[in-house]
Each structure stands twice: as C-alpha cells, then as structure tokens.
Design an enzyme around this catalytic site. Structure first.
Site, PDB file in Angstrom:
ATOM      1  N   GLN A   9       0.836  -1.201   0.000  1.00  8.03           N
ATOM      2  CA  GLN A   9       0.000   0.000   0.000  1.00  8.03           C
ATOM      3  C   GLN A   9       0.871   1.252   0.000  1.00  8.03           C
ATOM      4  O   GLN A   9       1.871   1.335   0.707  1.00  8.03           O
ATOM      5  CB  GLN A   9      -0.909  -0.011   1.241  1.00  8.03           C
ATOM      6  CG  GLN A   9      -2.023   1.013   1.208  1.00  8.03           C
ATOM      7  CD  GLN A   9      -3.107   0.705   2.219  1.00  8.03           C
ATOM      8  OE1 GLN A   9      -3.228  -0.425   2.675  1.00  8.03           O
ATOM      9  NE2 GLN A   9      -3.893   1.697   2.576  1.00  8.03           N
ATOM     10  N   SER A  88       4.421  -6.226   2.810  1.00 11.57           N
ATOM     11  CA  SER A  88       3.109  -6.145   3.453  1.00 11.57           C
ATOM     12  C   SER A  88       2.032  -6.744   2.530  1.00 11.57           C
ATOM     13  O   SER A  88       2.042  -7.929   2.253  1.00 11.57           O
ATOM     14  CB  SER A  88       2.809  -4.693   3.831  1.00 11.57           C
ATOM     15  OG  SER A  88       1.651  -4.598   4.636  1.00 11.57           O
ATOM     16  N   LEU A  89       1.119  -5.924   2.026  1.00  9.43           N
ATOM     17  CA  LEU A  89       0.104  -6.382   1.079  1.00  9.43           C
ATOM     18  C   LEU A  89       0.721  -7.179  -0.065  1.00  9.43           C
ATOM     19  O   LEU A  89       0.152  -8.165  -0.553  1.00  9.43           O
ATOM     20  CB  LEU A  89      -0.651  -5.178   0.519  1.00  9.43           C
ATOM     21  CG  LEU A  89      -1.388  -5.372  -0.804  1.00  9.43           C
ATOM     22  CD1 LEU A  89      -2.593  -6.262  -0.601  1.00  9.43           C
ATOM     23  CD2 LEU A  89      -1.764  -4.037  -1.410  1.00  9.43           C
ATOM     24  N   GLN A 244       1.228 -11.156  10.398  1.00  8.50           N
ATOM     25  CA  GLN A 244       1.748  -9.958   9.728  1.00  8.50           C
ATOM     26  C   GLN A 244       0.964  -8.690  10.078  1.00  8.50           C
ATOM     27  O   GLN A 244       1.501  -7.588  10.064  1.00  8.50           O
ATOM     28  CB  GLN A 244       1.743 -10.186   8.219  1.00  8.50           C
ATOM     29  CG  GLN A 244       2.457  -9.117   7.414  1.00  8.50           C
ATOM     30  CD  GLN A 244       1.830  -8.930   6.050  1.00  8.50           C
ATOM     31  OE1 GLN A 244       0.721  -8.425   5.934  1.00  8.50           O
ATOM     32  NE2 GLN A 244       2.544  -9.325   5.013  1.00  8.50           N
TER      33      GLN A 244
END
Length: 292
Positions: A9, A88-89, A244
């Site tokens: 993101q 992350s994402l 996470q």
C-alpha cells in the site's frame, strides 16, 4: 538467482492498471473478473483520476494487488522467479505469483484483509511516521521509552524505519527522534496504525478467511515479512499472513536473506520502483559492512 518482489500500500496512483487493460486482452479478462469478485467496479476508480477514492484502504489494497498480479501474468516468459517476496500487502501478490494461491482466492483475501484493517482503524485510530537517519536499535529503544502504543512497523532499509501506533504516542516519539538526531521524523498520510497492536481486531476476521481458503505449496520459496525467511510450507505461510497484521515488516532482513541465499537480480512487479530502490540501498549497506 532471480528474485521478484511486489509492492504494498502506498504505491497506487490515479490511472493505475489502465495501460495493462488497454494493451492486453488477458489483462482485460482479469480486470472484469475482479469487478465481479469484488462486487463493485474497481476499474472505474483505478483508471480514473480521483486520487482520494483510490486512497481508501478497501480500494487501494485490491488495486495494487490487481496491478501486480496481472502484470506478472502478462510478462509471460519474462516472469521466471526463483524466489519471491512482497512488502506487506505485496506478500499476497507474491503468493499468487508462486502458485500458492489462485488469483480469485488471493483477491478475495486481499479484499477481506483491507476491510478488516479498515474496521480496526475505525475502532482504534492511529497513525504512522517515517524515521530517517537513525539506527534500528535506537528507534526501537526510543519507542519502548514512550508511553502508550508505538512500535517499529516497517524495516524498509538501513536508516529508514517506519513506526506505528496511537496518534499521541507516535507524535511524542517523533519529537524524541528529532532530539536524538534523526534526519527526519515525518508523519505519514495513512489511514491507521498498520503493523502495530492496534490491528489486533483485524486478525480474527482475516484468520477465518484464510482458514477457508485453499493454499498450495509454492513453486519457489516465498520470503515472508514476519520471519524474513523463505518457506515452501503452506501452513506456515497461512500463520504468518495472520501474524503480519500486528508484526513488523522485516523488509531489510528479508532482502538480506534473499541475497545470502543467492539472489543476484531483483525485479519489482507492480506500480512504481520503490522496492528496487530499497533493495539497492540494502545491497550497498551489506557490501560496506562486509568490506567488499
């Protein structure tokens, strides 16, 4: 060895994915499929010029996932990963690219993750800040000294760490970092305290969705944010995806491990080239540290 990495993101921009749609019939099919899975015309937001609409977490995360995974598909024979990772994402994009998740299930999980994170943000508002010019240990130590919730969230590269937590605690920590000699301590325009204990409410919802999804053994190691280690274990992957949400993104450590395991060429798949820039900084730091 060839490593392919996927952004998270923050990499979005108005018009994201439009070029893919216009130049590939395979991409067009995927985007139409995505609209059906999500239940709304995400392509109208992605291909439009409304930056604010694109910033909404429930739109941003699927949008970046779609751009990354579809780009990987249309690359064809140029996409031959021997190791994968995502920030992350981006870890969900990496898992789809590895064959551990189908495109359909990956998108559904990303959408559910985004909704769960947004709900957690609404329940417990927070923020994040970028800290430049301090060693990781110094940042961690100052965070521990601040009242309230504030933690190291993203280890992006040596000298660049993002913190996350409650508004007042993050603001107080930023002042402490400046006093400690940080080059910058800058609040980020984000919707919540991602990768901090304030995301705890989102874990149960994501865990349930992951438990109902079908994961396969990836075709090559996927280096996960939580452990910074490559894995082929589907059960371990599922557990780490849930962890996470509240654990830090160990990107520096992940790239270092990939290089130690033989990665010689990194390719970023998705909008922008932020991760490739971070990889170069991490690689240079390793060379300096080893005296090369």
């Amino acid at each position: 060895m060839k490593a392919f990495v996927f952004p998270g993101q923050g990499a979005q921009f108005p018009g994201i994915g439009k070029d893919l749609f216009e130049n590939s019939s395979a991409a067009q099919k995927r985007f139409h499929q995505a609209n059906e899975i999500l239940g709304f015309e995400i392509t109208q937001i992605m291909f439009g010029d409304d930056a604010e609409a694109l910033k909404k977490t429930e739109v941003t995360q699927p949008a970046i996932f779609l751009h990354s995974t579809i780009l990987g598909e249309v690359m064809g024979s140029r996409f031959q990963p021997e190791m994968l990772a995502g920030h992350s994402l981006g870890e969900f994009s990496a898992l789809v690219a590895s064959g551990a998740l189908s495109f359909e299930e990956g998108l559904s999980l990303v959408s559910e993750r985004a909704l769960a994170m947004q709900a957690a943000c609404n329940e417990q508002p927070g923020t994040m800040a970028a800290i430049l010019g301090l060693e990781d240990q110094k940042v961690e130590s100052i965070c521990e000294s601040i009242n309230g919730i504030v933690v190291a969230a993203n280890y992006n590269c040596p000298g660049q760490l993002v913190i996350s937590g409650a508004f007042e605690s993050v603001e107080n920590a930023c002042e402490a970092f400046k006093e400690a000699g940080a080059r910058r301590a800058l609040l980020l325009p984000v919707g919540g305290a991602f990768h901090s204990p304030l995301m705890e409410p989102a874990k149960e919802r994501l865990a349930k969705a992951i438990a109902q999804s079908s994961f396969k053994t990836p075709r090559c190691p996927v280096y996960q944010n939580v452990t910074a280690q490559g894995t082929l274990d589907a059960e371990e992957i599922k557990e780490n995806l849930v962890s996470q949400l509240t654990a830090p993104v160990r990107w520096t450590q992940s790239v270092q491990q990939m290089i130690a395991d033989g990665a010689t060429h990194f390719t970023e798949v998705g909008p922008g080239k932020v991760l490739q820039g971070l990889v170069k900084k991490i690689d240079r730091n390793m060379e300096t540290a080893s005296g090369v």
